[in-house]
Motif scaffolding. Structure first.
Motif, mmCIF file in Angstrom:
data_model
loop_
_atom_site.group_PDB
_atom_site.id
_atom_site.type_symbol
_atom_site.label_atom_id
_atom_site.label_comp_id
_atom_site.label_asym_id
_atom_site.label_seq_id
_atom_site.Cartn_x
_atom_site.Cartn_y
_atom_site.Cartn_z
ATOM 1 N N GLU A 269 -3.525 47.276 10.018
ATOM 2 C CA GLU A 269 -4.529 47.624 10.119
ATOM 3 C C GLU A 269 -5.763 47.217 9.195
ATOM 4 O O GLU A 269 -4.735 46.362 8.003
ATOM 5 N N PRO A 270 -6.228 46.707 8.714
ATOM 6 C CA PRO A 270 -7.670 46.028 8.507
ATOM 7 C C PRO A 270 -7.200 46.462 6.857
ATOM 8 O O PRO A 270 -7.503 45.557 5.975
ATOM 9 N N GLU A 271 -7.681 47.785 6.891
ATOM 10 C CA GLU A 271 -7.136 47.900 4.879
ATOM 11 C C GLU A 271 -5.781 47.385 4.315
ATOM 12 O O GLU A 271 -6.149 47.884 3.500
ATOM 13 N N VAL A 272 -4.727 48.211 5.298
ATOM 14 C CA VAL A 272 -3.153 46.847 5.168
ATOM 15 C C VAL A 272 -3.188 45.977 4.697
ATOM 16 O O VAL A 272 -2.708 45.825 3.751
ATOM 17 N N PHE A 273 -4.446 44.944 5.284
ATOM 18 C CA PHE A 273 -3.934 43.427 5.574
ATOM 19 C C PHE A 273 -4.965 42.998 4.256
ATOM 20 O O PHE A 273 -4.958 42.597 3.795
ATOM 21 N N ARG A 274 -6.291 44.081 3.824
ATOM 22 C CA ARG A 274 -7.001 43.536 2.266
ATOM 23 C C ARG A 274 -6.152 43.535 1.216
ATOM 24 O O ARG A 274 -6.433 43.153 0.201
ATOM 25 N N SER A 275 -5.435 44.921 1.362
ATOM 26 C CA SER A 275 -4.233 44.883 0.719
ATOM 27 C C SER A 275 -3.120 43.752 -0.139
ATOM 28 O O SER A 275 -2.448 44.345 -0.702
ATOM 29 N N LEU A 276 -3.004 43.149 0.988
ATOM 30 C CA LEU A 276 -1.463 42.620 1.075
ATOM 31 C C LEU A 276 -1.422 41.566 -0.520
ATOM 32 O O LEU A 276 -2.808 41.054 -1.285
ATOM 33 N N LEU A 277 -0.593 41.213 -1.517
ATOM 34 C CA LEU A 277 -0.098 41.259 -2.216
ATOM 35 C C LEU A 277 0.815 39.551 -1.329
ATOM 36 O O LEU A 277 0.732 39.690 -0.906
#
Length: 119
Positions: free
Chosen positions: A35-43
């Protein structure tokens, strides 16, 4: 297009287009279904989990994720700016912002009777 669609909210296919545009097409299949939200929060420590191991690809992915975390232009509050003519004008009174030491030499402390002056 609705603003949440433009940001890729709830649309995993948009992650693929982000990766392609960032020159990371060869990693698109590894992020399939993310999901885009998960992708944006990648570390950075998450990159290896998705098979991103080369330094160059890690740097590209880092830049991509950071750019997606920045607020959209409509969300950014603009502070009022001074007119250009006002910005270019030097401060008034003391020669372009320099401290006038001679003007500061005569300082009187009220109630103490002390007066400091330059010789």
């Amino acid at each position: 297009m609705h603003s949440s669609q433009a940001l890729g909210v709830g649309n995993p296919a948009v992650v693929n287009s982000w990766l392609v545009n960032a020159g990371l097409k060869h990693h698109a299949n590894k992020f399939e279904g993310v999901e885009p939200e998960v992708f944006r929060s990648l570390l950075m420590q998450d990159y290896a989990k998705y098979g991103v191991t080369s330094l160059e690809d890690k740097q590209k992915l880092f830049r991509l994720v950071k750019s997606l975390q920045m607020p959209a232009p409509a969300d950014v509050q603009q502070l009022p700016r001074k007119p250009a003519a006002e910005e270019a004008r030097p401060p008034q009174g003391n020669g372009g912002g320099l401290l006038d030491l001679e003007a500061e030499d005569e300082f009187h402390e009220e109630g103490t009777g002390l007066c400091t002056t330059s010789p």
